[in-house]
Scaffold this active site. Structure first.
Site, PDB file in Angstrom:
ATOM      1  N   LYS A 112       0.824  -1.213   0.000  1.00 17.88           N
ATOM      2  CA  LYS A 112       0.000   0.000   0.000  1.00 17.88           C
ATOM      3  C   LYS A 112       0.866   1.275   0.000  1.00 17.88           C
ATOM      4  O   LYS A 112       0.424   2.326  -0.460  1.00 17.88           O
ATOM      5  CB  LYS A 112      -0.924   0.039   1.210  1.00 17.88           C
ATOM      6  CG  LYS A 112      -1.814  -1.189   1.416  1.00 17.88           C
ATOM      7  CD  LYS A 112      -3.020  -1.193   0.503  1.00 17.88           C
ATOM      8  CE  LYS A 112      -4.041  -2.258   0.842  1.00 17.88           C
ATOM      9  NZ  LYS A 112      -3.584  -3.653   0.650  1.00 17.88           N
TER      10      LYS A 112
HETATM   11  C1  LIG Z   1      -4.171  -4.746  -0.009  1.00 23.01           C
HETATM   12  C2  LIG Z   1      -3.445  -6.033  -0.095  1.00 23.01           C
HETATM   13  C3  LIG Z   1      -3.741  -6.995  -1.080  1.00 23.01           C
HETATM   14  C4  LIG Z   1      -4.878  -6.838  -2.073  1.00 23.01           C
HETATM   15  O1  LIG Z   1      -4.710  -5.809  -2.997  1.00 23.01           O
HETATM   16  P1  LIG Z   1      -5.979  -5.284  -3.842  1.00 23.01           P
HETATM   17  O2  LIG Z   1      -5.482  -4.140  -4.616  1.00 23.01           O
HETATM   18  O3  LIG Z   1      -7.010  -4.894  -2.807  1.00 23.01           O
HETATM   19  O4  LIG Z   1      -6.450  -6.422  -4.685  1.00 23.01           O
HETATM   20  C5  LIG Z   1      -2.985  -8.161  -1.118  1.00 23.01           C
HETATM   21  N1  LIG Z   1      -2.020  -8.394  -0.214  1.00 23.01           N
HETATM   22  C6  LIG Z   1      -1.712  -7.510   0.761  1.00 23.01           C
HETATM   23  C7  LIG Z   1      -0.664  -7.858   1.743  1.00 23.01           C
HETATM   24  C8  LIG Z   1      -2.406  -6.297   0.842  1.00 23.01           C
HETATM   25  O5  LIG Z   1      -2.102  -5.431   1.815  1.00 23.01           O
END
Ligand SMILES: *Cc1c(COP(=O)(O)O)cnc(C)c1O
Length: 473
Positions: A112
């Site tokens: 993120k």
């Molecule tokens: C947010 C997240 C995801 C999923 O990503 P999306 O864009 O919501 O599909 C997968 N793995 C981790 C560790 C995340 O923090």
């Protein structure tokens, strides 16, 4: 560049406007009115370039000149300078044509960070130019809160509050949120569940008097700025492995469909992506949709990969819009069916359109732990459970002729229990990502009561009550 809603009823917006509103007023999501294209030569020139340079080339067509190039370049430089790897998103080879793309070298060890760090700077820049200020409210089950608070700590025009369920996030996740050390960033421990926190945020937006007084905003994964930022590493990874002369495939651990949808965007811009493979945990609604054409909602199951515990993947609507030939009436009908009947069936040509680019696979809880163990046994690499799910699905779809890149979305130290169960090892955070025990925590413990939380937010905003009063005057 204009941005249009997937549901066709909201007015088209400029990049800056789309950045600040997030969700469209008709309930749809904003997408660019046309896909910017990069030429074969431009894509080829990315090979070996610093991440920030590629990021500027990929993002600037979406910004469309609304932000000064020099400012944009500087914000991108600063955002990715917070990463602790010279490549920002390094590739690690696991086997022949088998690669991991590590997206966890940012300040909170979460993928993120890649989007939040630039989103915060872009939003603050646009607000400052307009002489405006906003308040951001969010709910987190652990991951997003830390990345958001860390990213927004440098933003003068933005006051950020994140609610989390008291006692229900890990020690490390709580400390990431409570030790940011900036007086515009607030961690609120709520006496309730994650759902209570989420409901409270929704109710705040519904409380017009409060929402308009503080100019309430959100930074969820449907914000176009976040999607745009995620397109970049598809380009850096693919060109490092031989694109545009060579096709490359990607497998992505998927929750809200933002990350893998960014891969689809890269493909629209001209990157030769062969397959985009969706990997899910036991919340396998996307895998079932691809297999059957029927999207049927169940209830969310809590798993050891919480960032993928989702039933409605919001960004999937953006793909449906493309699959429907950009006809918003089809999207409106599907979303109405989902809302009222909790399921929809996709017409054959839409399924075919999606299967032309995507595959999908689901992995059970037991298989997830087994895969973390297997990866460690075979390669010595410690993968977080989200990454392990994707690695397992990637192997099912691997083509020996095409490099397969699996996105690694979290540092294993963020999920120490599962990693320890599977490998017997303790995954330590890197020195720069660790939070010393002696660092003091700043957190407010609040009742699960909207009015009480709103009052706290008004009182503790660094801007002071007057700032918000004069705004509405
Ligand atoms: C947010 C997240 C995801 C999923 O990503 P999306 O864009 O919501 O599909 C997968 N793995 C981790 C560790 C995340 O923090």
């Amino acid at each position: 560049m204009r941005y249009i809603s997937t549901r066709g009823h909201a007015t088209a917006l400029s990049f800056n406007e789309a950045l600040l509103v997030g969700l469209a007023s008709d309930g749809g999501l904003y997408v660019p009115a046309a896909w910017p294209k990069l030429s074969f030569g431009e894509i080829r020139s990315f090979r070996g370039k610093p991440y920030a340079e590629v990021a500027f080339a990929v993002m600037s067509p979406f910004v469309g000149g609304e932000i000064d190039d020099v400012d944009l370049q500087q914000m991108i430089e600063e955002a990715y300078a917070t990463f602790h790897h010279p490549a920002v998103t390094p590739l690690v080879q696991m086997g022949p044509n088998d690669w991991l793309l590590e997206l966890y070298h940012g300040p909170t060890l979460a993928f993120k960070d890649l989007a939040m760090q630039i989103l915060a700077r872009l939003m603050d820049h646009v607000l400052t130019e307009r002489g405006e200020r906003i308040m951001i409210a969010g709910a987190t089950s652990g991951d997003t809160g830390g990345a958001a608070l860390e990213a927004f700590k440098t933003c003068d025009g933005i006051e950020t509050f994140f609610m989390f369920p008291d006692g229900k996030v890990s020690d490390f996740q709580r400390r990431q949120m409570t030790t940011v050390g900036a007086d515009n960033c607030h961690a609120l421990a709520i006496d309730g569940s994650f759902d209570d926190c989420q409901t409270m945020v929704k109710d705040m937006f519904a409380n017009q008097a409060f929402a308009s007084r503080v100019k309430l905003s959100a930074v969820n994964s449907i914000n176009w700025g976040r999607v745009m930022a995620q397109v970049v590493y598809y380009f850096t990874a693919a060109t490092a492995l031989g694109a545009p002369e060579q096709k490359v495939s990607f497998t992505v651990p998927t929750g809200n469909f933002g990350d893998i949808y960014a891969g689809y965007v890269a493909k629209q811009m001209g990157l030769p992506i062969d397959r985009l493979v969706i990997a899910t945990n036991e919340n396998d609604i996307l895998a079932r949709t691809l297999a059957t054409g029927n999207d049927k909602l169940g209830s969310v199951k809590a798993t050891i990969t919480p960032s993928m515990d989702i039933q409605i993947s919001s960004n999937f609507e953006r793909l449906l819009f493309e699959a429907a030939g950009r006809d918003p009436t089809i999207v409106r009908d599907l979303m109405a069916a989902l809302k009222h009947d909790h399921n929809y069936s996709l017409p054959d040509e839409m399924i075919k359109f999606i299967r032309d680019s995507f595959d999908a696979g689901a992995v059970s809880e037991v298989e997830t732990v087994d895969e973390v163990a297997r990866i460690f046994r075979d390669t010595g690499y410690i993968a977080d459970p989200h990454t392990a799910i994707a690695v397992k699905v990637a192997h099912d779809y691997a083509d020996p002729e095409v490099p397969m890149v699996t996105l690694s979305t979290a540092h294993p130290a963020k999920f120490p229990d599962t990693v320890h169960d599977a490998t017997g090892k303790t995954a330590h955070p890197p020195v720069w990502g660790d939070i010393p025990r002696e660092r003091s925590e700043s957190v407010a413990y609040l009742a699960n009561d909207r009015a009480c939380v709103e009052e706290y937010m008004l009182k503790h905003s660094r801007l002071g009550l007057e700032a918000y009063q004069s705004h509405t005057a």
